[in-house]
Design a protein around this motif. Structure first.
Motif, PDB file in Angstrom:
ATOM      1  N   PHE A  56      32.274  42.220  57.151  1.00  0.00           N
ATOM      2  CA  PHE A  56      32.563  41.991  58.703  1.00  0.00           C
ATOM      3  C   PHE A  56      32.746  41.067  59.265  1.00  0.00           C
ATOM      4  CE2 PHE A  56      29.971  45.751  56.830  1.00  0.00           C
ATOM      5  CZ  PHE A  56      30.381  46.786  57.644  1.00  0.00           C
ATOM      6  N   VAL A  57      33.465  40.604  60.387  1.00  0.00           N
ATOM      7  CA  VAL A  57      34.180  39.631  60.701  1.00  0.00           C
ATOM      8  C   VAL A  57      33.438  39.456  62.212  1.00  0.00           C
ATOM      9  CG1 VAL A  57      35.859  37.951  61.505  1.00  0.00           C
ATOM     10  CG2 VAL A  57      35.933  39.063  59.313  1.00  0.00           C
ATOM     11  N   GLY A  58      32.746  38.466  62.719  1.00  0.00           N
ATOM     12  CA  GLY A  58      32.188  38.477  63.858  1.00  0.00           C
ATOM     13  C   GLY A  58      31.453  39.605  64.358  1.00  0.00           C
ATOM     14  N   ASN A  59      31.465  40.402  65.443  1.00  0.00           N
ATOM     15  CA  ASN A  59      30.917  41.296  65.960  1.00  0.00           C
ATOM     16  C   ASN A  59      31.559  42.686  65.570  1.00  0.00           C
ATOM     17  OD1 ASN A  59      28.778  39.463  66.865  1.00  0.00           O
ATOM     18  ND2 ASN A  59      29.956  39.457  68.835  1.00  0.00           N
ATOM     19  N   SER A  60      32.323  42.427  64.722  1.00  0.00           N
ATOM     20  CA  SER A  60      33.135  43.864  64.532  1.00  0.00           C
ATOM     21  C   SER A  60      32.387  44.594  63.654  1.00  0.00           C
ATOM     22  CB  SER A  60      34.588  43.619  63.530  1.00  0.00           C
ATOM     23  OG  SER A  60      35.065  44.691  63.183  1.00  0.00           O
ATOM     24  N   GLN A  61      32.582  46.013  63.928  1.00  0.00           N
ATOM     25  CA  GLN A  61      31.875  47.196  63.130  1.00  0.00           C
ATOM     26  C   GLN A  61      32.524  47.864  62.020  1.00  0.00           C
ATOM     27  OE1 GLN A  61      28.392  47.635  64.003  1.00  0.00           O
ATOM     28  NE2 GLN A  61      29.122  45.710  64.932  1.00  0.00           N
ATOM     29  N   VAL A  62      33.784  47.384  62.044  1.00  0.00           N
ATOM     30  CA  VAL A  62      34.726  47.974  60.882  1.00  0.00           C
ATOM     31  C   VAL A  62      34.901  46.556  59.756  1.00  0.00           C
ATOM     32  CG1 VAL A  62      37.047  48.707  60.412  1.00  0.00           C
ATOM     33  CG2 VAL A  62      35.959  49.456  62.613  1.00  0.00           C
ATOM     34  N   PRO A  63      34.644  47.040  58.735  1.00  0.00           N
ATOM     35  CA  PRO A  63      34.688  45.955  57.541  1.00  0.00           C
ATOM     36  C   PRO A  63      36.174  45.918  57.203  1.00  0.00           C
ATOM     37  CG  PRO A  63      33.994  47.968  56.550  1.00  0.00           C
ATOM     38  CD  PRO A  63      33.883  48.219  58.109  1.00  0.00           C
ATOM     39  N   ILE A  64      36.512  44.506  56.777  1.00  0.00           N
ATOM     40  CA  ILE A  64      37.559  44.314  56.236  1.00  0.00           C
ATOM     41  C   ILE A  64      37.576  44.383  54.514  1.00  0.00           C
ATOM     42  CG2 ILE A  64      39.580  42.565  55.707  1.00  0.00           C
ATOM     43  CD1 ILE A  64      38.777  41.585  58.409  1.00  0.00           C
ATOM     44  N   VAL A  65      38.137  45.323  53.911  1.00  0.00           N
ATOM     45  CA  VAL A  65      37.980  45.419  52.377  1.00  0.00           C
ATOM     46  C   VAL A  65      39.253  45.167  51.570  1.00  0.00           C
ATOM     47  CG1 VAL A  65      37.765  47.280  50.555  1.00  0.00           C
ATOM     48  CG2 VAL A  65      36.563  47.684  52.983  1.00  0.00           C
ATOM     49  N   PHE A  66      38.971  44.474  50.554  1.00  0.00           N
ATOM     50  CA  PHE A  66      40.051  44.073  49.821  1.00  0.00           C
ATOM     51  C   PHE A  66      39.567  44.097  48.096  1.00  0.00           C
ATOM     52  CE2 PHE A  66      38.033  40.255  51.507  1.00  0.00           C
ATOM     53  CZ  PHE A  66      37.626  39.644  50.162  1.00  0.00           C
ATOM     54  N   GLU A  67      40.468  44.741  47.361  1.00  0.00           N
ATOM     55  CA  GLU A  67      40.049  44.798  46.021  1.00  0.00           C
ATOM     56  C   GLU A  67      41.172  43.957  45.064  1.00  0.00           C
ATOM     57  OE1 GLU A  67      38.432  48.307  44.723  1.00  0.00           O
ATOM     58  OE2 GLU A  67      37.442  48.847  46.562  1.00  0.00           O
ATOM     59  N   ASN A  68      40.666  44.045  43.935  1.00  0.00           N
ATOM     60  CA  ASN A  68      41.648  43.491  42.884  1.00  0.00           C
ATOM     61  C   ASN A  68      42.606  42.323  43.190  1.00  0.00           C
ATOM     62  OD1 ASN A  68      42.435  44.220  40.179  1.00  0.00           O
ATOM     63  ND2 ASN A  68      44.358  44.819  40.947  1.00  0.00           N
ATOM     64  N   THR A  69      42.003  41.288  44.021  1.00  0.00           N
ATOM     65  CA  THR A  69      42.527  40.014  44.423  1.00  0.00           C
ATOM     66  C   THR A  69      42.381  39.011  43.371  1.00  0.00           C
ATOM     67  OG1 THR A  69      42.195  40.666  46.738  1.00  0.00           O
ATOM     68  CG2 THR A  69      42.563  38.427  46.063  1.00  0.00           C
ATOM     69  N   ASP A  70      43.572  38.137  43.036  1.00  0.00           N
ATOM     70  CA  ASP A  70      43.607  37.353  42.008  1.00  0.00           C
ATOM     71  C   ASP A  70      42.871  36.027  42.431  1.00  0.00           C
ATOM     72  OD1 ASP A  70      44.842  39.004  39.719  1.00  0.00           O
ATOM     73  OD2 ASP A  70      46.686  38.609  41.036  1.00  0.00           O
ATOM     74  N   LEU A  71      41.989  35.541  41.416  1.00  0.00           N
ATOM     75  CA  LEU A  71      41.514  34.145  41.739  1.00  0.00           C
ATOM     76  C   LEU A  71      41.784  33.338  40.538  1.00  0.00           C
ATOM     77  CD1 LEU A  71      37.947  33.110  42.448  1.00  0.00           C
ATOM     78  CD2 LEU A  71      38.864  32.282  40.605  1.00  0.00           C
ATOM     79  N   HIS A  72      42.405  32.187  40.712  1.00  0.00           N
ATOM     80  CA  HIS A  72      43.041  31.217  39.706  1.00  0.00           C
ATOM     81  C   HIS A  72      42.451  29.982  40.146  1.00  0.00           C
ATOM     82  CE1 HIS A  72      45.596  34.135  37.994  1.00  0.00           C
ATOM     83  NE2 HIS A  72      46.056  34.405  39.024  1.00  0.00           N
ATOM     84  N   SER A  73      41.946  29.240  38.966  1.00  0.00           N
ATOM     85  CA  SER A  73      41.380  27.966  39.167  1.00  0.00           C
ATOM     86  C   SER A  73      41.689  26.880  37.976  1.00  0.00           C
ATOM     87  CB  SER A  73      39.855  28.019  39.101  1.00  0.00           C
ATOM     88  OG  SER A  73      39.224  26.515  39.683  1.00  0.00           O
ATOM     89  N   TYR A  74      41.967  25.572  38.579  1.00  0.00           N
ATOM     90  CA  TYR A  74      42.438  24.753  37.632  1.00  0.00           C
ATOM     91  C   TYR A  74      41.562  23.328  37.776  1.00  0.00           C
ATOM     92  CZ  TYR A  74      45.410  21.300  35.200  1.00  0.00           C
ATOM     93  OH  TYR A  74      45.764  20.351  34.059  1.00  0.00           O
ATOM     94  N   VAL A  75      40.954  23.140  36.536  1.00  0.00           N
ATOM     95  CA  VAL A  75      40.090  22.035  36.748  1.00  0.00           C
ATOM     96  C   VAL A  75      40.491  20.783  35.770  1.00  0.00           C
ATOM     97  CG1 VAL A  75      37.680  21.229  36.045  1.00  0.00           C
ATOM     98  CG2 VAL A  75      38.281  23.886  36.566  1.00  0.00           C
ATOM     99  N   VAL A  76      40.568  19.492  36.504  1.00  0.00           N
ATOM    100  CA  VAL A  76      40.722  18.347  35.800  1.00  0.00           C
ATOM    101  C   VAL A  76      39.433  17.674  35.329  1.00  0.00           C
ATOM    102  CG1 VAL A  76      41.796  16.128  35.897  1.00  0.00           C
ATOM    103  CG2 VAL A  76      42.800  17.905  37.157  1.00  0.00           C
ATOM    104  N   MET A  77      38.952  18.084  34.277  1.00  0.00           N
ATOM    105  CA  MET A  77      37.658  17.909  33.806  1.00  0.00           C
ATOM    106  C   MET A  77      37.214  16.349  33.953  1.00  0.00           C
ATOM    107  SD  MET A  77      35.553  18.757  30.436  1.00  0.00           S
ATOM    108  CE  MET A  77      36.533  20.296  30.060  1.00  0.00           C
ATOM    109  N   ASN A  78      37.910  15.376  33.593  1.00  0.00           N
ATOM    110  CA  ASN A  78      37.451  14.191  33.384  1.00  0.00           C
ATOM    111  C   ASN A  78      37.485  13.331  34.845  1.00  0.00           C
ATOM    112  OD1 ASN A  78      40.215  13.557  34.094  1.00  0.00           O
ATOM    113  ND2 ASN A  78      40.717  12.729  32.199  1.00  0.00           N
ATOM    114  N   HIS A  79      37.778  14.143  35.889  1.00  0.00           N
ATOM    115  CA  HIS A  79      37.794  13.882  37.323  1.00  0.00           C
ATOM    116  C   HIS A  79      36.480  14.797  37.984  1.00  0.00           C
ATOM    117  CE1 HIS A  79      40.761  10.824  38.433  1.00  0.00           C
ATOM    118  NE2 HIS A  79      41.367  11.347  37.225  1.00  0.00           N
ATOM    119  N   GLY A  80      36.039  15.930  37.250  1.00  0.00           N
ATOM    120  CA  GLY A  80      35.289  16.885  37.825  1.00  0.00           C
ATOM    121  C   GLY A  80      35.987  17.547  39.098  1.00  0.00           C
ATOM    122  N   ARG A  81      37.186  17.753  38.848  1.00  0.00           N
ATOM    123  CA  ARG A  81      37.922  17.951  40.165  1.00  0.00           C
ATOM    124  C   ARG A  81      38.458  19.272  39.877  1.00  0.00           C
ATOM    125  NH1 ARG A  81      42.054  14.046  41.444  1.00  0.00           N
ATOM    126  NH2 ARG A  81      40.345  12.467  41.662  1.00  0.00           N
TER     127      ARG A  81
END
Length: 1038
Positions: A443-468
């Motif tokens: 729910f965003v702000g005071n809205s009574q209607v939720p925003i729904v999303f599913e099966n959304t991709d997450l990708h992360s890349y880590v440079v380990m020696n920088h902890g980034r």
């Protein structure tokens, strides 16, 4: 994994042998004392065969099971299970416990009734004689309760045989098992009665199709998967899973009668675990065996952390003592009040060990089962004869770890050059990738209607020696995208996992191995509501990537479209105690709104974070250095961005972990800690005193640390300035095998049919990619590949030079790839979009050939001369091998029977043989498509993935052996194996021929007269137009 515990050998011996001594001779259950069974008693009969499941047996009254009271039907399987829901096809043969479906398992093993080798009978019975007998069995086991069933389910496995696999065990020839399970139900409770007659269990192990070895049967119960949005393992109880315990089922009892075992499976007392009866053989009804001199340790699972193999929890097993009280079963240990705490830590007389139990996982590469942190299930066991050791559990450790035995069990620890918890290890300093899915209801702000999303991709890349860490979440609706900008810690948990470690302190991956659950609660000050974040990390997948599943639910303040968010660097304290890490903090973020009337208003907001991270650690190694009770995560820079056009949310953070400090003392200024060291991205930074440091190339790389190369990569001369490794190393003349591993393609020369293993070298080094499929163009000497990380399709010349990406749009998970060197087209499978496509060799003129009746398409090959296309679909419910013409016409199923996981496929143009490798049946097979009579080339393969052919040999990649294996088709025998230096799973394999096979098709000359795509067919060709064209200058014709 399930953690378990054992008591001293003296206690176990007494518990196991005392009933036998008291029983006296002639006390075993005879077959005549089983509940009546067979067609004469109204039984239904399960079809003969292997791994079969009955139709639903509809019940007149509901069966109660664990916390459920609404089970209206059950299913009976060949393999010693009564299921409370229909077992998925992928779990038709036994794996390791627990399954995803509810199960009552009197003897879970791979049983076989093929060709009349025994029968399986089942029925529901209401007759007074049967219900009364069931009541008497229950009363004998639970003398303190009054129980009168109204319905009884009787299932009998009579004279069933063991499945023996490809190599028959002569010791099991002619041996048969007979046993029975009875489920008795009243309006308020249900009980299970297991009956094992004398000489009824003649074998105790069967061949496992999963493990390729003999494994003991299992006596157990499982609630199955629970949860609606977040699926997890429910409670499950294992009572026997080793040979000795199984052997004693007919000789012992928990109900006072040999061979008869009684369990309370459905009532208010069983919401968290099945309750076993507790009557010792030879004692009067209600009598108890008690001895206050012996201690005990019992077990609980921690669903939400499955497959964490070596870390036990201590807990009390449940035993019904009265309406609201429980006590410990005396078969297991002396009776004590359930509220009592264990008397102390385990000693030699109370040694912990680890049961080899694992969860069945979803097989689709983009589906993850997620466990809820709150759910736990109580488990107890009758088979704790001795501690678990490395000898039988080495597979639970990473291939980059060593296993060590301790007094109470075993532990895994990463070897030098690697970091992790021993179960999961990665090379120090090596970049890491994290993939997963995100779902949300916000729910965003005071809205009574939720925003729904599913099966959304997450990708992360880590440079380990920088902890980034760089995290991107795609396809986030713009109605919520800007409002999620302050939630950098959604990706920040990945930064904690790979934060730069100061001396004596550990980041999240070193502690957990990337196997943990996290629940965070975000409260926005002066704003109603809160946001809950649930994340589950499932360790490293088959592609060498960490996997994560994320759920967001709650309310966030609205941030205007076009705004930017700034978060200052911050620190956060992580408190560690007994497999749980907690932290809380209050932070600020600044929202700058789009410019209006020459001004850009900005506002500062405050939010509070509380999080709990739950994992399991190995407790057996007392010498292991204890973690500091508190560690400080320092986040030195935070960058957040929402791209409205691409609908991508991006978070970037730099992280280090160390002691609790105020300000910036000298120790924090070491370049290794603050990321100013300049080491190569494939190197680890080693801090020295004060500001001194050294750079050290990661395992699998060489160089001075400032610049690192793959071990097989030719480095350019140092005098040419900044050293940049050549991407493609030209191949010498001759025929070569090309095979893919994560981040590279390696070449393996062939001399005749012999692999010249000492000359193997890297052909292409691309660390950021996960290359799956390979195909070779013998005309231009180019190799083509599919990459699931971007995803994309690329190619490179064997003569050297830089690789190029030819397709990167509208791809899901491209896997198999094939090439028609005569028609100059490529074909590929996409297991995410469930389709097969074709395009020209440069990636243009794409056309979808098939997008129906595909579930998991993978391997694909062409017969260029005849114009045929072949592909595999490893759909577990209906695996198949199909064929069509290259234009997509004349599609038909070529092979459908007796397939498991048909992965790799190859067509030999010289012999016209189509061959495949199957990781489900563990076989290599071949046929001639014109005369489709199959030939089993070899059985007993480990886990084949891809295959190619050359001369008399097949060459396949194997995931379990991490190798390339040569298989001689003439003698049906494996003749050689190549183990790459980089011990990660090999994927696609192809043959780079020194010259093209002879032949032509109707597209060979002048593109067959077609304006665009020329697709060969037997004896002809079809001209096709690409998809998404206006068609003005394209003519389709046959």
């Amino acid at each position: 994994m399930l953690a378990a515990s054992s008591w001293s050998r003296a206690v176990w011996t007494r518990a196991l042998l005392l009933p036998l001594l008291l029983a006296g001779p002639g006390g075993c259950l005879s077959r005549q004392e089983l509940f009546p069974f067979g067609p004469a008693h109204g039984d239904l009969e399960l079809e003969d065969g292997d791994d079969l499941v009955s139709p639903a047996l509809e019940l007149s009254g509901a069966l109660r099971f664990y916390d459920r009271s609404d089970i209206g039907s059950v299913y009976v399987t060949t393999n010693g299970i009564i299921a409370t829901s229909e077992p998925p096809a992928k779990e038709s043969h036994p794996g390791l416990f627990p399954p995803t479906f509810g199960a009552v398992a009197p003897f879970l093993a791979d049983l076989d009734t093929t060709d009349g080798l025994g029968k399986v009978y089942y029925r529901e019975d209401f007759s007074p004689s049967i219900t009364q007998r069931a009541a008497e069995c229950v009363q004998r086991g639970f003398p303190e309760i009054s129980f009168q069933p109204s319905t009884v389910v009787v299932v009998t496995w009579e004279s069933v045989a063991p499945y023996q696999g490809p190599s028959r065990d002569t010791d099991q020839e002619g041996k048969r098992n007979t046993f029975q399970a009875v489920l008795a139900s009243s309006d308020s409770s249900s009980y299970a009665i297991f009956l094992y007659p004398e000489d009824g269990l003649q074998f105790h192990t069967t061949f496992s199709k999963k493990e390729n070895s003999q494994v003991p049967a299992v006596v157990a119960f499982s609630q199955g998967s629970v949860g609606y949005l977040w699926k997890s393992n429910g409670a499950y109880n294992i009572f026997a899973n080793d040979r000795e315990s199984i052997e004693n089922l007919a000789k012992s009892s928990n109900s006072g009668q040999q061979g008869v075992w009684v369990f309370e499976i459905g009532s208010p007392a069983t919401t968290s675990g099945v309750v076993p009866a507790d009557v010792i053989l030879g004692t009067e009804d209600g009598a108890e065996y008690d001895d206050e001199d012996e201690d005990y340790v019992l077990v609980t699972t921690r669903p939400g952390l499955e497959d964490v193999g070596t870390m036990p929890f201590t807990y009390k097993a449940l035993r019904r003592g009265g309406a609201d009280t429980y006590s410990v079963p005396s078969v297991l240990s002396p009776r004590r009040a359930a509220t009592e705490k264990p008397l102390g830590p385990p000693t030699e007389r109370t040694r912990s060990f680890q049961l080899a139990v694992e969860t069945f996982h979803q097989q689709h590469p983009q589906v993850l089962d997620v466990d809820e942190v709150e759910e736990t299930g109580v488990v107890f066991s009758y088979n704790t004869d001795s501690r678990q050791t490395c000898a039988s559990n080495r597979h639970q450790c990473s291939v980059h770890a060593e296993c060590r035995d301790y007094a109470t069990g075993f532990c895994c620890s990463c070897v030098a050059g690697y970091m992790g918890n021993g179960r999961q290890c990665v090379a120090e300093g090596s970049p890491q990738r994290v993939n997963g899915k995100v779902k949300g209801r916000i729910f965003v702000g005071n809205s009574q209607v939720p925003i729904v999303f599913e099966n959304t991709d997450l990708h992360s890349y880590v440079v380990m020696n920088h902890g980034r860490s760089y995290t991107a979440i795609s396809t986030i609706p713009e109605t919520v995208g800007y409002s999620l900008l302050p939630l950098a810690p959604v990706g920040g948990i990945i930064g904690w996992m790979f934060a730069v470690e100061q001396d004596g302190f550990k980041n999240g991956f070193s502690i957990t191995g990337g196997e943990f659950t996290r629940q965070a609660e975000v409260t926005f000050v002066e704003h109603p509501g809160k946001l809950v974040i649930k994340q589950r990390f499932s360790g490293i997948d088959e592609h060498g990537h960490l996997t994560i599943d994320t759920e967001l639910e709650g309310r966030v303040p609205q941030i205007p479209f076009g705004s930017s968010v700034h978060i200052e660097p911050y620190t956060e304290l992580y408190h560690y105690s007994n497999s749980v890490i907690t932290s809380s903090s209050t932070r600020e973020y600044t929202v700058t709104e789009p410019e209006r009337d020459g001004a850009a208003p900005s506002h500062i907001y405050t939010y509070q974070w509380r999080q709990t991270i739950t994992f399991q650690e190995c407790v057996h190694d007392d010498s292991r250095r204890a973690l500091p009770g508190t560690q400080q995560l320092s986040v030195d820079s935070v960058f957040v961005l929402y791209n409205q056009e691409e609908r991508i949310l991006r978070y970037a953070l730099s992280n280090s972990i160390g002691p609790v400090r105020e300000g910036s003392p000298d120790a924090l200024q070491n370049p290794c800690y603050i990321g100013t060291h300049g080491c190569d991205t494939n190197a680890a930074c080693r801090p020295g005193s004060r500001t001194q440091f050294t750079c050290e190339c990661s395992i699998g790389f060489r160089g001075d640390g400032r610049t690192c190369y793959g071990l097989s990569t030719v480095a350019p001369p140092m005098h040419q300035g900044p050293a940049v490794p050549t991407a493609v190393i030209p191949l010498p003349p001759g025929t070569h095998l090309l095979f893919a591993q994560t981040g590279k393609i390696e070449r393996l020369p062939l001399e005749g049919n012999t692999m010249r293993k000492t000359e193997a070298k890297a052909f292409l080094h691309v660390p950021a990619k996960v290359i799956i499929g390979l195909a070779f163009d013998c005309v231009d000497r180019m190799v083509y590949w599919t990459d699931i990380s971007e995803p994309s399709i690329g190619r490179a010349s064997l003569h050297g030079g830089e690789p190029t990406v030819i397709i990167r749009q509208d791809l899901g998970s491209p896997e198999g790839i094939a090439l028609d060197h005569l028609g100059r087209n490529i074909f590929w499978t996409d297991s995410n979009l469930d389709r097969i496509e074709v395009a020209k060799l440069d990636g243009t003129q794409r056309r979808v050939l098939f997008e129906t009746d595909l579930v998991n398409p993978r391997g694909i090959v062409t017969d260029s001369v005849r114009g045929n296309l072949y592909w595999t679909d490893w759909n577990r419910d209906n695996p198949k091998i199909e064929t069509s013409y290259m234009d997509g016409t004349n599609r038909r199923i070529l092979v459908q029977d007796d397939l498991g996981l048909p992965n790799g496929l190859t067509f030999d143009a010289f012999s016209s043989q189509l061959c495949w490798v199957d990781a489900g049946t563990n076989r290599a097979e071949c046929l001639n498509p014109i005369q489709p009579s199959r030939r089993r080339v070899l059985e007993g393969l480990h886990y084949p993935f891809a295959v190619t052919s050359f001369g008399k040999n097949l060459y396949y990649t194997d995931w379990k052996m991490n190798s390339v294996v040569a298989l001689d088709l003439a003698i049906s025998k494996e003749t050689d194996a190549f183990h790459p230096h980089k011990q990660t799973r090999p994927y696609g394999i192809t043959t780079a021929l020194s010259q093209c096979p002879q032949g032509h098709n109707y597209c060979s000359v002048n593109n067959g007269g077609c304006t665009h795509l020329c697709l060969a067919t037997p004896g002809s060709r079809t001209c096709r137009c690409p998809d998404n064209t206006l068609g003005v200058d394209c003519i389709e014709q046959k």
